[in-house]
Design an enzyme around this catalytic site. Structure first.
Site, mmCIF file in Angstrom:
data_model
loop_
_atom_site.group_PDB
_atom_site.id
_atom_site.type_symbol
_atom_site.label_atom_id
_atom_site.label_comp_id
_atom_site.label_asym_id
_atom_site.label_seq_id
_atom_site.Cartn_x
_atom_site.Cartn_y
_atom_site.Cartn_z
ATOM 1 N N GLY A 179 0.836 -1.204 0.000
ATOM 2 C CA GLY A 179 0.000 0.000 0.000
ATOM 3 C C GLY A 179 0.867 1.249 0.000
ATOM 4 N N ARG A 237 1.137 -5.285 -5.471
ATOM 5 C CA ARG A 237 1.323 -6.463 -4.614
ATOM 6 C C ARG A 237 1.525 -7.634 -5.580
ATOM 7 N NH1 ARG A 237 -2.906 -3.718 -1.029
ATOM 8 N NH2 ARG A 237 -1.654 -3.049 0.733
ATOM 9 N N ASP A 295 5.097 -4.351 6.265
ATOM 10 C CA ASP A 295 5.432 -5.703 6.691
ATOM 11 C C ASP A 295 5.641 -6.688 5.520
ATOM 12 O OD1 ASP A 295 5.470 -7.506 9.076
ATOM 13 O OD2 ASP A 295 3.850 -8.447 7.930
ATOM 14 N N THR A 338 4.410 2.930 5.506
ATOM 15 C CA THR A 338 3.017 2.458 5.571
ATOM 16 C C THR A 338 2.245 3.357 6.518
ATOM 17 O OG1 THR A 338 1.559 0.735 6.467
ATOM 18 C CG2 THR A 338 3.798 0.682 7.246
ATOM 19 N N ASP A 368 -0.038 2.400 8.355
ATOM 20 C CA ASP A 368 -0.543 1.600 9.480
ATOM 21 C C ASP A 368 0.280 1.703 10.773
ATOM 22 O OD1 ASP A 368 -2.453 0.730 7.699
ATOM 23 O OD2 ASP A 368 -1.476 -1.179 7.287
ATOM 24 N N ASP A 425 2.440 -0.321 11.797
ATOM 25 C CA ASP A 425 2.318 -1.645 12.415
ATOM 26 C C ASP A 425 3.625 -2.431 12.456
ATOM 27 O OD1 ASP A 425 2.463 -1.975 9.681
ATOM 28 O OD2 ASP A 425 0.834 -3.424 9.546
ATOM 29 N N ARG A 430 -5.383 -1.947 9.282
ATOM 30 C CA ARG A 430 -5.454 -3.426 9.331
ATOM 31 C C ARG A 430 -5.674 -3.874 10.759
ATOM 32 N NH1 ARG A 430 -3.832 -5.864 4.496
ATOM 33 N NH2 ARG A 430 -2.497 -4.476 3.316
HETATM 34 O O1 F6P Z 1 -1.565 -1.266 4.640
HETATM 35 C C1 F6P Z 1 -2.164 -0.060 4.268
HETATM 36 C C2 F6P Z 1 -3.649 -0.236 4.077
HETATM 37 O O2 F6P Z 1 -4.171 1.017 3.668
HETATM 38 C C3 F6P Z 1 -4.428 -0.786 5.261
HETATM 39 O O3 F6P Z 1 -4.655 0.175 6.257
HETATM 40 C C4 F6P Z 1 -5.679 -1.273 4.583
HETATM 41 O O4 F6P Z 1 -6.283 -2.295 5.332
HETATM 42 C C5 F6P Z 1 -5.157 -1.807 3.271
HETATM 43 O O5 F6P Z 1 -3.911 -1.162 3.047
HETATM 44 C C6 F6P Z 1 -6.056 -1.577 2.090
HETATM 45 O O6 F6P Z 1 -5.481 -2.205 0.997
HETATM 46 P P1 F6P Z 1 -5.905 -1.926 -0.520
HETATM 47 O O7 F6P Z 1 -5.334 -0.614 -0.937
HETATM 48 O O8 F6P Z 1 -5.328 -3.065 -1.266
HETATM 49 O O9 F6P Z 1 -7.419 -1.886 -0.537
#
Ligand code: F6P
Length: 319
Positions: free
Chosen positions: A11, A72, A103, A125, A127, A129, A171
């Site tokens: 992300g 990804r 991560d 990130t 997050d 995390d 998350r």
């Molecule tokens: O890891 C960053 C994040 O924005 C999280 O907070 C969220 O759960 C996820 O990515 C959303 O992913 P995507 O952009 O694939 O919908």
């Protein structure tokens, strides 16, 4: 002369561009050749590398997103995919790969380190995390984005005497919720790390209503559940009017805060320094305001703790 490649993966996060800029400019300042890898590990497998120059990173420090784009990659999860990535790095003569991400990105970097590829991780990130570092690039900007939304929702929920439930990202990590809840003066913060009880929440809301407080802000971390479900339950049990807002990907965009830009600049420069010193399989972090590096294997084994003190303070100050 060393050759360095840089990629962003997973992300995106505000401040990634500032980190790319710092890696590229600091490396050029040290006489290195720099490649930008497009679309993270996927682009690496495909050999999508472009040589960077001073202009490639011009006018990006203030921009959200990532000029290198992000993805990804399923293929990178396979041994064949990683072998192909290693072949590409060899073809381009890369002496050190800098990965910017969270991560999942770091787990990918650990796999490459296992294959003997010199790798450095920069935490990017929203997050926050990653256990080993106090802050990740993008987190501060995301918190400020949530604060902006809280301010606006406060205006309307106070006019209508409503309970406003705001679902934030993260998350399974409640840091965005805790920091924005404290700074935004929320009545309640609900996060995955702490057990919660709907009746307790309803009781507290009714108690504050009885004391004359006609509007409340609840920050709900996405790892717990959906804002609309919580709003429905609270309205049903308390007969208070509730509205749910999901901030979603708005939290991932926007111009990075000064804090994130400084963090990204320092971390980018540190990544290059480590490669120059042949210190690899490292990740960069910040602890007590000091930039440091540590072993990637150790970092990924650490367990994230949540900011308990801030969580409790939010509760005390909301009464
Ligand atoms: O890891 C960053 C994040 O924005 C999280 O907070 C969220 O759960 C996820 O990515 C959303 O992913 P995507 O952009 O694939 O919908």
């Amino acid at each position: 002369m060393k050759t360095i490649a840089v990629l962003t993966s997973g992300g995106d996060a505000p401040g990634m561009n500032a980190a790319i800029r710092a890696v590229a400019r600091y490396a050029m300042h040290k006489g290195c050749k720099v490649y930008g890898v497009n679309r993270g590990y996927r682009g690496l497998i495909e050999g999508d590398l472009e040589e960077m120059n001073l202009l490639s990173v011009c006018d990006i420090i203030h921009r959200g997103g990532t000029i290198l784009r992000s993805a990804r990659s399923e293929e990178f999860m396979t041994v064949e995919g990683r072998n192909q990535a290693a072949t590409v790095l060899k073809i381009f003569g890369v002496d050190g790969l800098v990965v910017i991400g969270g991560d999942g990105t770091f787990r990918g970097a650990r796999e490459l380190s296992n294959m003997g590829i010199p790798t450095i991780g920069i935490p990017g990130t929203i997050d926050n995390d990653l256990a080993y570092t106090d802050y990740t690039i993008g987190f501060d900007t995301a918190v400020n984005t949530v604060l902006d939304a809280i301010g606006k929702l406060r205006d309307t929920s106070s006019s209508h005497e409503r309970v406003s439930i705001i679902e934030v990202m993260g998350r399974n990590c409640g840091d965005i919720a805790v920091f924005s809840g404290l700074a935004g003066g929320a009545e309640k913060v609900i996060i995955p790390e702490i057990d919660w009880n709907i009746d307790e929440i309803c009781k507290d809301l009714l108690k504050s209503k009885n004391k004359g407080k006609m509007q409340s802000i609840i920050i709900l971390s996405e790892g717990v559940g959906k804002a609309q479900d919580l709003a429905d339950q609270i309205s049903e049990k308390t007969r208070m009017e509730c509205r749910a807002t999901v901030l979603g990907h708005i939290q991932r965009g926007g111009s990075p805060t000064g804090f994130d830009r400084v963090l990204a600049s320092k971390m980018g420069a540190k990544a290059v320094q480590l490669i120059m010193e042949d210190k690899t399989s490292r990740v960069i972090g910040i602890k007590d305001n000091n930039i440091f590096d540590m072993d990637i294997y150790e970092a990924l084994e650490m367990e994230k703790t949540f900011p308990e003190g801030l969580y409790e303070l939010t509760d005390i100050l909301s009464n």
